[in-house]
Design a protein around this motif. Structure first.
Motif, PDB file in Angstrom:
ATOM      1  N   LEU A   1       8.800  -0.244  -3.268  1.00  0.00           N
ATOM      2  CA  LEU A   1       9.090   1.181  -3.404  1.00  0.00           C
ATOM      3  C   LEU A   1       7.837   1.931  -3.842  1.00  0.00           C
ATOM      4  O   LEU A   1       6.865   1.321  -4.276  1.00  0.00           O
ATOM      5  CB  LEU A   1      10.177   1.404  -4.469  1.00  0.00           C
ATOM      6  CG  LEU A   1      11.550   0.786  -4.261  1.00  0.00           C
ATOM      7  CD1 LEU A   1      12.463   1.219  -5.401  1.00  0.00           C
ATOM      8  CD2 LEU A   1      12.142   1.205  -2.932  1.00  0.00           C
ATOM      9  N   GLN A   2       7.903   3.241  -3.781  1.00  0.00           N
ATOM     10  CA  GLN A   2       6.811   4.056  -4.282  1.00  0.00           C
ATOM     11  C   GLN A   2       6.644   3.834  -5.786  1.00  0.00           C
ATOM     12  O   GLN A   2       7.618   3.756  -6.515  1.00  0.00           O
ATOM     13  CB  GLN A   2       7.091   5.545  -4.053  1.00  0.00           C
ATOM     14  CG  GLN A   2       7.093   5.966  -2.600  1.00  0.00           C
ATOM     15  CD  GLN A   2       8.472   5.927  -1.998  1.00  0.00           C
ATOM     16  OE1 GLN A   2       9.360   5.267  -2.516  1.00  0.00           O
ATOM     17  NE2 GLN A   2       8.652   6.627  -0.904  1.00  0.00           N
ATOM     18  N   GLY A   3       5.393   3.747  -6.191  1.00  0.00           N
ATOM     19  CA  GLY A   3       5.118   3.672  -7.617  1.00  0.00           C
ATOM     20  C   GLY A   3       5.408   2.332  -8.258  1.00  0.00           C
ATOM     21  O   GLY A   3       5.412   2.215  -9.475  1.00  0.00           O
TER      22      GLY A   3
ATOM     23  N   TYR B   1      -0.283   7.273   4.055  1.00  0.00           N
ATOM     24  CA  TYR B   1       0.572   8.431   3.768  1.00  0.00           C
ATOM     25  C   TYR B   1       0.259   9.081   2.433  1.00  0.00           C
ATOM     26  O   TYR B   1       0.066  10.273   2.348  1.00  0.00           O
ATOM     27  CB  TYR B   1       2.050   8.032   3.801  1.00  0.00           C
ATOM     28  CG  TYR B   1       2.433   7.340   5.080  1.00  0.00           C
ATOM     29  CD1 TYR B   1       2.585   8.070   6.254  1.00  0.00           C
ATOM     30  CD2 TYR B   1       2.615   5.960   5.125  1.00  0.00           C
ATOM     31  CE1 TYR B   1       2.916   7.445   7.446  1.00  0.00           C
ATOM     32  CE2 TYR B   1       2.951   5.320   6.308  1.00  0.00           C
ATOM     33  CZ  TYR B   1       3.098   6.065   7.461  1.00  0.00           C
ATOM     34  OH  TYR B   1       3.424   5.440   8.635  1.00  0.00           O
ATOM     35  N   ARG B   2       0.217   8.287   1.377  1.00  0.00           N
ATOM     36  CA  ARG B   2       0.026   8.899   0.063  1.00  0.00           C
ATOM     37  C   ARG B   2      -1.406   9.412  -0.050  1.00  0.00           C
ATOM     38  O   ARG B   2      -2.345   8.690   0.267  1.00  0.00           O
ATOM     39  CB  ARG B   2       0.301   7.881  -1.052  1.00  0.00           C
ATOM     40  CG  ARG B   2       0.095   8.474  -2.453  1.00  0.00           C
ATOM     41  CD  ARG B   2       0.713   7.610  -3.533  1.00  0.00           C
ATOM     42  NE  ARG B   2       0.130   6.269  -3.609  1.00  0.00           N
ATOM     43  CZ  ARG B   2      -0.869   5.933  -4.424  1.00  0.00           C
ATOM     44  NH1 ARG B   2      -1.390   6.814  -5.236  1.00  0.00           N
ATOM     45  NH2 ARG B   2      -1.327   4.696  -4.428  1.00  0.00           N
ATOM     46  N   PRO B   3      -1.557  10.638  -0.513  1.00  0.00           N
ATOM     47  CA  PRO B   3      -2.912  11.153  -0.656  1.00  0.00           C
ATOM     48  C   PRO B   3      -3.727  10.251  -1.579  1.00  0.00           C
ATOM     49  O   PRO B   3      -3.242   9.842  -2.628  1.00  0.00           O
ATOM     50  CB  PRO B   3      -2.713  12.533  -1.308  1.00  0.00           C
ATOM     51  CG  PRO B   3      -1.293  12.877  -1.115  1.00  0.00           C
ATOM     52  CD  PRO B   3      -0.551  11.599  -0.934  1.00  0.00           C
TER      53      PRO B   3
ATOM     54  N   GLY C   1       4.212   2.797  -0.192  1.00  0.00           N
ATOM     55  CA  GLY C   1       5.518   2.655  -0.824  1.00  0.00           C
ATOM     56  C   GLY C   1       6.577   3.253   0.080  1.00  0.00           C
ATOM     57  O   GLY C   1       6.330   4.232   0.776  1.00  0.00           O
TER      58      GLY C   1
ATOM     59  N   LEU D   1      11.109   3.650   0.771  1.00  0.00           N
ATOM     60  CA  LEU D   1      12.480   3.367   0.363  1.00  0.00           C
ATOM     61  C   LEU D   1      13.066   2.318   1.281  1.00  0.00           C
ATOM     62  O   LEU D   1      12.828   2.337   2.490  1.00  0.00           O
ATOM     63  CB  LEU D   1      13.321   4.633   0.445  1.00  0.00           C
ATOM     64  CG  LEU D   1      13.084   5.650  -0.658  1.00  0.00           C
ATOM     65  CD1 LEU D   1      13.836   6.930  -0.329  1.00  0.00           C
ATOM     66  CD2 LEU D   1      13.549   5.104  -1.991  1.00  0.00           C
ATOM     67  N   HIS D   2      13.827   1.422   0.710  1.00  0.00           N
ATOM     68  CA  HIS D   2      14.431   0.351   1.483  1.00  0.00           C
ATOM     69  C   HIS D   2      15.437   0.842   2.508  1.00  0.00           C
ATOM     70  O   HIS D   2      15.829   0.113   3.397  1.00  0.00           O
ATOM     71  CB  HIS D   2      15.094  -0.630   0.521  1.00  0.00           C
ATOM     72  CG  HIS D   2      15.993   0.054  -0.461  1.00  0.00           C
ATOM     73  ND1 HIS D   2      15.496   0.889  -1.428  1.00  0.00           N
ATOM     74  CD2 HIS D   2      17.329   0.050  -0.613  1.00  0.00           C
ATOM     75  CE1 HIS D   2      16.505   1.369  -2.146  1.00  0.00           C
ATOM     76  NE2 HIS D   2      17.622   0.875  -1.672  1.00  0.00           N
ATOM     77  N   ILE D   3      15.882   2.111   2.362  1.00  0.00           N
ATOM     78  CA  ILE D   3      16.857   2.634   3.331  1.00  0.00           C
ATOM     79  C   ILE D   3      16.184   3.498   4.383  1.00  0.00           C
ATOM     80  O   ILE D   3      16.832   4.075   5.238  1.00  0.00           O
ATOM     81  CB  ILE D   3      17.949   3.476   2.633  1.00  0.00           C
ATOM     82  CG1 ILE D   3      17.301   4.498   1.714  1.00  0.00           C
ATOM     83  CG2 ILE D   3      18.901   2.593   1.862  1.00  0.00           C
ATOM     84  CD1 ILE D   3      18.264   5.568   1.232  1.00  0.00           C
ATOM     85  N   ASP D   4      14.861   3.562   4.327  1.00  0.00           N
ATOM     86  CA  ASP D   4      14.124   4.366   5.287  1.00  0.00           C
ATOM     87  C   ASP D   4      13.832   3.499   6.522  1.00  0.00           C
ATOM     88  O   ASP D   4      12.853   2.755   6.567  1.00  0.00           O
ATOM     89  CB  ASP D   4      12.830   4.850   4.630  1.00  0.00           C
ATOM     90  CG  ASP D   4      12.065   5.819   5.504  1.00  0.00           C
ATOM     91  OD1 ASP D   4      12.306   5.816   6.730  1.00  0.00           O
ATOM     92  OD2 ASP D   4      11.241   6.567   4.971  1.00  0.00           O
ATOM     93  N   GLU D   5      14.690   3.640   7.518  1.00  0.00           N
ATOM     94  CA  GLU D   5      14.638   2.722   8.670  1.00  0.00           C
ATOM     95  C   GLU D   5      13.267   2.715   9.341  1.00  0.00           C
ATOM     96  O   GLU D   5      12.718   1.665   9.651  1.00  0.00           O
ATOM     97  CB  GLU D   5      15.700   3.109   9.704  1.00  0.00           C
ATOM     98  CG  GLU D   5      17.124   3.188   9.165  1.00  0.00           C
ATOM     99  CD  GLU D   5      17.739   1.811   8.936  1.00  0.00           C
ATOM    100  OE1 GLU D   5      17.162   0.832   9.454  1.00  0.00           O
ATOM    101  OE2 GLU D   5      18.761   1.730   8.232  1.00  0.00           O
ATOM    102  N   ASP D   6      12.734   3.921   9.563  1.00  0.00           N
ATOM    103  CA  ASP D   6      11.464   4.010  10.276  1.00  0.00           C
ATOM    104  C   ASP D   6      10.354   3.283   9.525  1.00  0.00           C
ATOM    105  O   ASP D   6       9.561   2.558  10.105  1.00  0.00           O
ATOM    106  CB  ASP D   6      11.058   5.480  10.447  1.00  0.00           C
ATOM    107  CG  ASP D   6      12.054   6.226  11.306  1.00  0.00           C
ATOM    108  OD1 ASP D   6      12.930   5.551  11.890  1.00  0.00           O
ATOM    109  OD2 ASP D   6      11.962   7.453  11.393  1.00  0.00           O
ATOM    110  N   MET D   7      10.328   3.526   8.238  1.00  0.00           N
ATOM    111  CA  MET D   7       9.263   2.923   7.447  1.00  0.00           C
ATOM    112  C   MET D   7       9.435   1.409   7.339  1.00  0.00           C
ATOM    113  O   MET D   7       8.462   0.660   7.293  1.00  0.00           O
ATOM    114  CB  MET D   7       9.236   3.556   6.054  1.00  0.00           C
ATOM    115  CG  MET D   7       8.679   4.954   6.029  1.00  0.00           C
ATOM    116  SD  MET D   7       6.948   5.017   6.518  1.00  0.00           S
ATOM    117  CE  MET D   7       6.134   4.639   4.964  1.00  0.00           C
TER     118      MET D   7
ATOM    119  N   ASP E   1       9.036  -3.094  -9.961  1.00  0.00           N
ATOM    120  CA  ASP E   1       8.837  -2.560 -11.301  1.00  0.00           C
ATOM    121  C   ASP E   1       9.810  -3.254 -12.257  1.00  0.00           C
ATOM    122  O   ASP E   1      11.012  -3.274 -12.015  1.00  0.00           O
ATOM    123  CB  ASP E   1       9.111  -1.056 -11.247  1.00  0.00           C
ATOM    124  CG  ASP E   1       8.813  -0.357 -12.550  1.00  0.00           C
ATOM    125  OD1 ASP E   1       8.913  -1.003 -13.609  1.00  0.00           O
ATOM    126  OD2 ASP E   1       8.484   0.830 -12.498  1.00  0.00           O
TER     127      ASP E   1
END
Lengths: 375, 455
Positions: free
Chosen positions: B110-112, B141-143, B194, B196-202, B223
């Protein structure tokens, strides 16, 4: 990011322009499409006052249609939380089908609350209160009992207008939290919002520790179109805030947003450093309201309570920002924090886009947690 | 601190149930109710807790209560053993490809969660084993994520590969491995964004990376503070991407880390490392037994259950002897030193006091008063005394005290303070004489039960 990418596939023409309002509307509409929960819910919903249901639904539709990110965000939040809610609401509607309020019923409620990260202790408190009220008001139906539960959590989590008065004042906002909670991203989103409302915003990049934190923040600052003051890597973060506060004063800045390095709450020295930063923020921009916001990852469990306690100890928190609410985490720990420390949740983050931040609204939050559709 | 709660609760629960032969169903039930609370407070997934408690219940009923333990402690002993079992009883390491072949690791989470930081920490660790590591920046993606990895790579002396943020992660990963081949790197670590586990595309993006390059180890960074959601995250990543191991980050915080148990339980994949701080060398091996006691929230107290057993047996004689000297009020610095040694053997005074039957309630306050540094200083003071002085505390005059202070490198005030405390506890012991007669003075530990030690 999640949302945007998803959208990209569906509505590619809008992609490049990134017209967010359109996009948000689009999303709001998508969120209107009934999801499977609706059927499971119907049994429970029927029991409620039908007229009110209708009124509520039409209200929601109106607001969504004619404006404005606000509802869109909650639709978005609702969408993001769909999976969660499916489960939660699925569980709940099963629960409320049988109508007797017995120990099994409470045990299932307990499970649902605990799995929302509210914590076992708070869960027991909440249930004790619920049981008392159920007795007092002679409630016999599960659906009513559930409304009572939702109502009591909502009441507890409600924010008042005065919680947000700092937005209209001259303010120094210190954003604090543990590593990886989403402070820098949140600052970018806040800057964007305030800027859009015509405020003069300045960002102080006081995370001089993490590699490239300043670069990350300056990317956000330029997206939001606001100015940023930074320090060299490894510089004393308090000095950055000092400089920024003086700059803010001389330029009559409305809102000074200070990013801070992530720190775990049990690191004594880092917490002392934060205390100093808080003191400087308070002193160096006289007349400005000081708002100290704790950024909390919604996926965090019971440790969030310890975070809130310790950060509150050194800086006196005035609010919480719950991030990553677009996942499956429920952020229930905020409820426990509210009941122990009285610190309200003020904003929620529901994505990686610059506009994915919204004022916390207790009603939508609780409804979105407990229900399928009408959020 | 939440740490004392379980011990205390159990002490209370079992006050009336001391020293039975076998664990009855009722004992187990009562104890496990508290264990359940402790696990939930540690953020172990509700479902995992339920299963776990069920399994323990089955095993525990009818077990013989070991000598020296009360039924509550006995249950904890069993709980702990099962926890360690569940967490994997061995310490694991990443397996590398043989010889000069490249081992490819992919970080996800996940992020972070700490992917970028831990990619670099791993590189630092491998560098120590003289493996040349290439860090590949696939977070487009993340700056400033790429910049963060670049700076960290520099810090740990690892090679770095990036193609900016305009090229897709899959192509970057491919090119990165080609680069490693030319560059002579034997480990490649792919840092991903990072998600989300539900973000299909990612999630599909990670699948694509795995399809187009050979990834030997896919590591999920979790974490340690994660709550109930940890199971959902781990399950989704495991099902969609396929995991080989887990890194638990931010373990230097004060979270109990129940996520570790949840993740292990739903994926069955080993936890390889734990992140213990923000510096690049702050990466530790994962020790299942330490993690188990942390999740239970009892610190070293658990290992004490076993150690106490052994130590009491061995030192029974010394203990008896000392207890009888105490009763007579003839307690000198030698005894003090001896008792301190015993404490040390068993992992500190606070934890021992916490474990003593009937004294557990006080354990919390006492352990907060004790710190190891102070114990070491006290030891230094006594060791700076002559044998005569140790035997006869009354000999100590200002001159001798000054000498002792010089000898142990402490301030004279500190020496005075300790001696004063010692005298007070001597007095206290004399007053206790009556109370300590008979059965209660059976061994040293019971003997100490009633008094406050000035450590």
């Amino acid at each position: 990011m999640f949302w945007n990418r998803k959208k990209k596939q569906e509505v590619s023409p809008e992609e490049a322009s990134a017209e967010q309002i359109d996009e948000i509307r689009e999303e709001a509409e998508t969120a209107e499409v009934p999801c499977p929960v609706a059927e499971g819910q119907s049994a429970a919903t029927e029991m409620q006052d039908a007229a009110e249901q209708e009124k509520q639904a039409s209200n929601t539709a109106e607001e969504v249609a004619e404006e404005e990110p606000k509802q869109g965000f909650f639709a978005r939040l609702a969408g993001g939380m769909t999976k969660t809610r499916d489960k939660l609401a699925g569980n709940l509607s099963n629960l409320f089908k049988e109508n007797e309020i017995d120990e099994d019923f409470y045990e299932e409620l307990e499970e649902i609350l605990v799995m929302s990260d509210i914590g076992i202790r708070s869960t027991e408190e909440i249930l004790d209160r619920l049981k008392e009220n159920v007795k007092k008001e002679h409630i016999k139906e599960r659906a009513l009992c559930r409304e009572l539960l939702i109502g009591s959590i909502r009441e507890q989590m409600a924010t008042s207008e005065s919680d947000f008065s700092f937005e209209e004042d001259k303010s120094v906002i210190l954003v604090v939290g543990v590593n990886g909670a989403g402070k820098t991203t949140t600052i970018g989103k806040l800057a964007y919002q305030f800027k859009n409302r015509g405020k003069k915003v300045l960002i102080a990049a006081a995370d001089t520790f993490r590699a490239a934190a300043g670069d990350q923040l300056s990317a956000w600052a330029s997206r939001a179109g606001v100015e940023m003051i930074g320090g060299k890597d490894g510089a004393d973060p308090s000095s950055v805030i000092f400089d920024a506060a003086h700059r803010a004063q001389s330029r009559n800045i409305d809102i000074l947003l200070c990013d801070t390095a992530g720190r775990l709450q049990n690191k004594k020295n880092l917490m002392a450093e934060l205390h100093k930063m808080g003191t400087i923020a308070q002193k160096e921009y006289p007349g400005a309201h000081v708002e100290i916001l704790l950024v909390l990852d919604a996926t965090t469990g019971q440790n969030a309570l310890s975070q809130a306690r310790e950060f509150n100890e050194v800086t006196e928190l005035t609010g919480i920002i719950l991030t990553k609410m677009d996942g499956t985490a429920k952020g229930g720990i905020a409820i426990a924090i509210q009941s122990e420390l009285g610190v309200p949740v003020k904003y929620i983050g529901v994505g990686e886009k610059i506009y994915d931040l919204q004022r916390f609204d207790a009603d939508s939050f609780v409804r979105a947690m407990f229900e399928g559709e009408e959020a | 601190m939440a740490f004392e709660s379980l011990t205390d609760k159990l002490q209370n629960v079992f006050k009336s149930l001391r020293s039975k032969g076998r664990l009855t169903e009722e004992d187990v039930k009562v104890a496990l109710k508290e264990v359940k609370m402790a696990l939930l407070e540690a953020d172990v997934s509700f479902k995992v807790v339920k299963q776990f408690i069920g399994a323990v219940q089955e095993r525990a009923v009818g077990e013989e209560v070991l000598n020296g333990l009360n039924p509550g402690q006995m249950v904890i002993k069993i709980v702990n053993e099962e926890l360690v079992n569940l967490m994997g009883s061995e310490v694991t390491e990443i397996t590398f490809q043989p010889g000069k072949s490249i081992t490819v690791l992919m970080m996800c989470g996940l992020q972070g969660a700490g992917k970028t930081t831990h990619a670099a920490k791993l590189a630092a660790r491998f560098a120590k084993k003289s493996r040349k590591t290439l860090l590949v920046a696939c977070d487009i993606y993340r700056p400033a994520a790429i910049e963060q990895l670049r700076i960290n790579a520099e810090k740990v002396g690892a090679d770095f590969f990036s193609m900016g943020d305009k090229i897709g992660p899959v192509d970057i990963a491919k090119a990165g491995i080609e680069y490693a081949e030319k560059n002579g790197d034997t480990v490649v670590i792919i840092d991903t964004a990072g998600r989300l586990h539900i973000d299909e595309d990612m999630m599909a993006e990670l699948q694509e990376i795995k399809q187009s390059v050979t990834v030997h180890q896919t590591l999920l960074v979790v974490d340690a503070m994660t709550g109930q959601d940890a199971v959902n995250v781990a399950q989704e990543f495991n099902e969609k991407i396929g995991l080989d191991g887990v890194i638990l980050s931010k373990m230097d915080g004060d979270s109990r880390g129940g996520a570790a148990l949840s993740v292990k339980a739903v994926t069955g994949k080993p936890i390889l490392y734990v992140g213990m701080g923000e510096k690049m060398e702050d990466l530790d091996q994962f020790y299942p037994d330490r993690m188990a006691s942390r999740i239970l929230g009892m610190g070293d107290v658990l290992s004490l259950i076993e150690k106490a057993q052994e130590t009491i047996d061995i030192d029974e004689e010394t203990g008896k002897d000392m207890a009888s000297r105490m009763r007579k009020g003839k307690f000198d610095f030698n005894d003090y030193l001896e008792s301190m040694k015993q404490m040390k053997k068993m992992g500190g005074l606070g934890s021992i006091l916490g474990m003593l039957p009937g004294l557990g309630i006080k354990g919390g306050d006492i352990s907060s008063m004790v710190d190891d540094k102070q114990l070491a200083q006290t030891e230094a003071i006594i060791l700076s005394m002559t044998p005569d002085e140790r035997k006869n505390p009354k000999l100590l005059n200002p001159q001798r005290k000054h000498r002792i202070a010089r000898g142990c490198g402490l301030d004279i005030a500190q020496v005075n303070r300790f001696i004063k405390q010692f005298e007070q506890s001597q007095k206290a012991m004399k007053q206790m004489q009556g109370m300590m007669g008979g059965k209660r003075g059976r061994n040293l530990f019971n003997g100490m039960g009633g008094m406050k030690f000035p450590f």
